[in-house]
Design a protein around this motif. Structure first.
Motif, PDB file in Angstrom:
ATOM      1  N   PHE A 135      38.907  17.982 -49.958  1.00 43.33           N
ATOM      2  CA  PHE A 135      38.248  17.412 -51.126  1.00 43.33           C
ATOM      3  C   PHE A 135      37.584  16.083 -50.799  1.00 43.33           C
ATOM      4  CE2 PHE A 135      41.032  20.287 -53.613  1.00 43.33           C
ATOM      5  CZ  PHE A 135      40.078  20.821 -54.456  1.00 43.33           C
ATOM      6  N   GLU A 136      38.276  15.238 -50.063  1.00 41.61           N
ATOM      7  CA  GLU A 136      37.733  13.910 -49.759  1.00 41.61           C
ATOM      8  C   GLU A 136      36.492  13.996 -48.876  1.00 41.61           C
ATOM      9  OE1 GLU A 136      41.678  11.088 -50.245  1.00 41.61           O
ATOM     10  OE2 GLU A 136      41.162  11.842 -48.251  1.00 41.61           O
ATOM     11  N   LYS A 137      36.410  15.015 -48.008  1.00 41.05           N
ATOM     12  CA  LYS A 137      35.208  15.216 -47.200  1.00 41.05           C
ATOM     13  C   LYS A 137      33.991  15.511 -48.076  1.00 41.05           C
ATOM     14  CE  LYS A 137      37.565  16.999 -43.075  1.00 41.05           C
ATOM     15  NZ  LYS A 137      37.876  18.223 -42.286  1.00 41.05           N
ATOM     16  N   GLN A 138      34.247  16.040 -49.254  1.00 43.28           N
ATOM     17  CA  GLN A 138      33.175  16.352 -50.203  1.00 43.28           C
ATOM     18  C   GLN A 138      32.820  15.129 -51.063  1.00 43.28           C
ATOM     19  OE1 GLN A 138      31.520  19.218 -50.478  1.00 43.28           O
ATOM     20  NE2 GLN A 138      32.828  20.955 -50.005  1.00 43.28           N
ATOM     21  N   GLY A 139      33.497  14.007 -50.831  1.00 42.13           N
ATOM     22  CA  GLY A 139      33.223  12.810 -51.619  1.00 42.13           C
ATOM     23  C   GLY A 139      33.901  12.805 -52.967  1.00 42.13           C
ATOM     24  N   ILE A 140      34.914  13.631 -53.138  1.00 46.82           N
ATOM     25  CA  ILE A 140      35.624  13.750 -54.402  1.00 46.82           C
ATOM     26  C   ILE A 140      36.739  12.710 -54.479  1.00 46.82           C
ATOM     27  CG2 ILE A 140      37.164  15.280 -55.731  1.00 46.82           C
ATOM     28  CD1 ILE A 140      35.516  17.628 -54.610  1.00 46.82           C
ATOM     29  N   ILE A 141      36.943  12.140 -55.654  1.00 45.45           N
ATOM     30  CA  ILE A 141      38.035  11.204 -55.873  1.00 45.45           C
ATOM     31  C   ILE A 141      39.304  12.014 -56.116  1.00 45.45           C
ATOM     32  CG2 ILE A 141      38.957   9.408 -57.394  1.00 45.45           C
ATOM     33  CD1 ILE A 141      36.048   8.574 -57.944  1.00 45.45           C
ATOM     34  N   VAL A 142      40.322  11.794 -55.280  1.00 43.86           N
ATOM     35  CA  VAL A 142      41.526  12.616 -55.298  1.00 43.86           C
ATOM     36  C   VAL A 142      42.742  11.776 -55.690  1.00 43.86           C
ATOM     37  CG1 VAL A 142      43.060  14.092 -53.942  1.00 43.86           C
ATOM     38  CG2 VAL A 142      40.596  14.124 -53.506  1.00 43.86           C
ATOM     39  N   PHE A 143      43.548  12.334 -56.589  1.00 46.14           N
ATOM     40  CA  PHE A 143      44.834  11.754 -56.957  1.00 46.14           C
ATOM     41  C   PHE A 143      45.922  12.763 -56.591  1.00 46.14           C
ATOM     42  CE2 PHE A 143      41.677  10.347 -60.085  1.00 46.14           C
ATOM     43  CZ  PHE A 143      41.786   8.969 -59.989  1.00 46.14           C
ATOM     44  N   ASP A 144      46.997  12.307 -55.949  1.00 46.29           N
ATOM     45  CA  ASP A 144      48.076  13.249 -55.654  1.00 46.29           C
ATOM     46  C   ASP A 144      49.000  13.417 -56.847  1.00 46.29           C
ATOM     47  OD1 ASP A 144      49.236  10.765 -55.568  1.00 46.29           O
ATOM     48  OD2 ASP A 144      50.328  11.087 -53.704  1.00 46.29           O
ATOM     49  N   PHE A 145      49.087  12.369 -57.675  1.00 47.63           N
ATOM     50  CA  PHE A 145      49.924  12.424 -58.861  1.00 47.63           C
ATOM     51  C   PHE A 145      49.438  11.355 -59.831  1.00 47.63           C
ATOM     52  CE2 PHE A 145      53.552  10.950 -61.391  1.00 47.63           C
ATOM     53  CZ  PHE A 145      53.982  12.145 -61.938  1.00 47.63           C
ATOM     54  N   LEU A 146      49.559  11.609 -61.134  1.00 45.60           N
ATOM     55  CA  LEU A 146      49.174  10.625 -62.133  1.00 45.60           C
ATOM     56  C   LEU A 146      50.288  10.464 -63.158  1.00 45.60           C
ATOM     57  CD1 LEU A 146      45.445  11.566 -62.899  1.00 45.60           C
ATOM     58  CD2 LEU A 146      46.263   9.633 -61.547  1.00 45.60           C
ATOM     59  N   SER A 147      50.549   9.225 -63.531  1.00 43.58           N
ATOM     60  CA  SER A 147      51.497   8.967 -64.604  1.00 43.58           C
ATOM     61  C   SER A 147      50.867   9.356 -65.937  1.00 43.58           C
ATOM     62  CB  SER A 147      51.880   7.490 -64.628  1.00 43.58           C
ATOM     63  OG  SER A 147      50.757   6.701 -65.019  1.00 43.58           O
ATOM     64  N   GLN A 148      51.671   9.344 -66.998  1.00 42.67           N
ATOM     65  CA  GLN A 148      51.138   9.665 -68.319  1.00 42.67           C
ATOM     66  C   GLN A 148      50.043   8.682 -68.716  1.00 42.67           C
ATOM     67  OE1 GLN A 148      52.920  12.143 -71.396  1.00 42.67           O
ATOM     68  NE2 GLN A 148      50.981  12.350 -70.409  1.00 42.67           N
ATOM     69  N   LYS A 149      50.239   7.408 -68.422  1.00 39.29           N
ATOM     70  CA  LYS A 149      49.224   6.402 -68.718  1.00 39.29           C
ATOM     71  C   LYS A 149      47.939   6.677 -67.945  1.00 39.29           C
ATOM     72  CE  LYS A 149      51.068   3.309 -71.561  1.00 39.29           C
ATOM     73  NZ  LYS A 149      50.468   3.036 -72.905  1.00 39.29           N
ATOM     74  N   GLU A 150      48.077   7.010 -66.669  1.00 41.24           N
ATOM     75  CA  GLU A 150      46.908   7.220 -65.821  1.00 41.24           C
ATOM     76  C   GLU A 150      46.132   8.472 -66.219  1.00 41.24           C
ATOM     77  OE1 GLU A 150      48.660   5.013 -61.813  1.00 41.24           O
ATOM     78  OE2 GLU A 150      48.974   7.161 -62.121  1.00 41.24           O
TER      79      GLU A 150
END
Length: 210
Positions: A92-107
């Motif tokens: 995904f990152e090679k495609q220039g995509i912003i990647v999150f491995d995990f997000l809190s409820q706030k995030e």
């Protein structure tokens, strides 16, 4: 459950107030740095699958992107991989995509706030949260689960969301055509009413404890 259990009351999906973003939220520096990179002039597309069972969804999405280099002119893409799909992060990152491995409820609330579109499974809570923020959802139910497909059909009928079946032979083609149709889509800004979240809780309190 009001049609199953006698005397049951339907109160709706119970959501956490933490989903509402505020200026006082304490967010990680990494999250803030990634959010700052977002080009809000484009259609912001959020892809969430979370579980290992979502790998087909993630890889199909990558295959579609490989065919459409022009998507970068239209979409700002955010992906939440979940802990079990880290092997796909570099793709995904090679495609220039912003990647999150995990997000809190706030995030995730902050991501929903800015997202126009979401590609999502058909979980009850996720769909209710996305609709709270006025997001148009491309729903891909987990295969062989009746509840997620039922959820998807309800949202398709009620909110004109879109439903794709991962088990069809032409799933990637359907995903491709759907994204082409929505490449200029922007949601109508919606003010989040806290009462929309707590209404179910208030019904429970009024009925059983007051």
């Amino acid at each position: 459950f009001d049609h199953i259990f006698p005397h049951a009351i339907t109160v709706g999906q119970i959501l956490s107030e933490d989903i509402i973003p505020t200026q006082e939220d304490k967010l990680s520096e990494d999250f803030q740095d990634k959010i700052a990179q977002i080009d809000k002039t484009k259609t912001i597309l959020l892809l969430t699958g979370w579980s290992q069972g979502a790998k087909t969804l993630y890889t199909s999405f990558l295959h579609v992107l490989e065919k459409h280099s022009d998507f970068w002119n239209f979409f700002q893409i955010l992906v939440v991989l979940g802990k079990l799909n880290q092997d796909l992060q570099s793709s995904f990152e090679k495609q220039g995509i912003i990647v999150f491995d995990f997000l809190s409820q706030k995030e995730i609330g902050h991501c929903y706030h800015i997202a126009d579109l979401c590609i999502s499974r058909g979980g009850t809570t996720s769909l209710a949260e996305q609709k709270l923020f006025g997001i148009k959802t491309i729903i891909v139910p987990i295969p062989r689960t009746h509840d997620q497909m039922d959820n998807a059909k309800y949202y398709e009928k009620t909110f004109q969301d879109l439903v794709l079946d991962q088990d069809t032979n032409d799933f990637e083609q359907q995903l491709e055509q759907t994204l082409i149709q929505l490449k200029n889509y922007k949601k109508t800004p919606k003010e989040i009413n806290k009462n929309d979240i707590i209404k179910a809780k208030e019904t429970i309190l009024d009925t059983f404890f007051r």
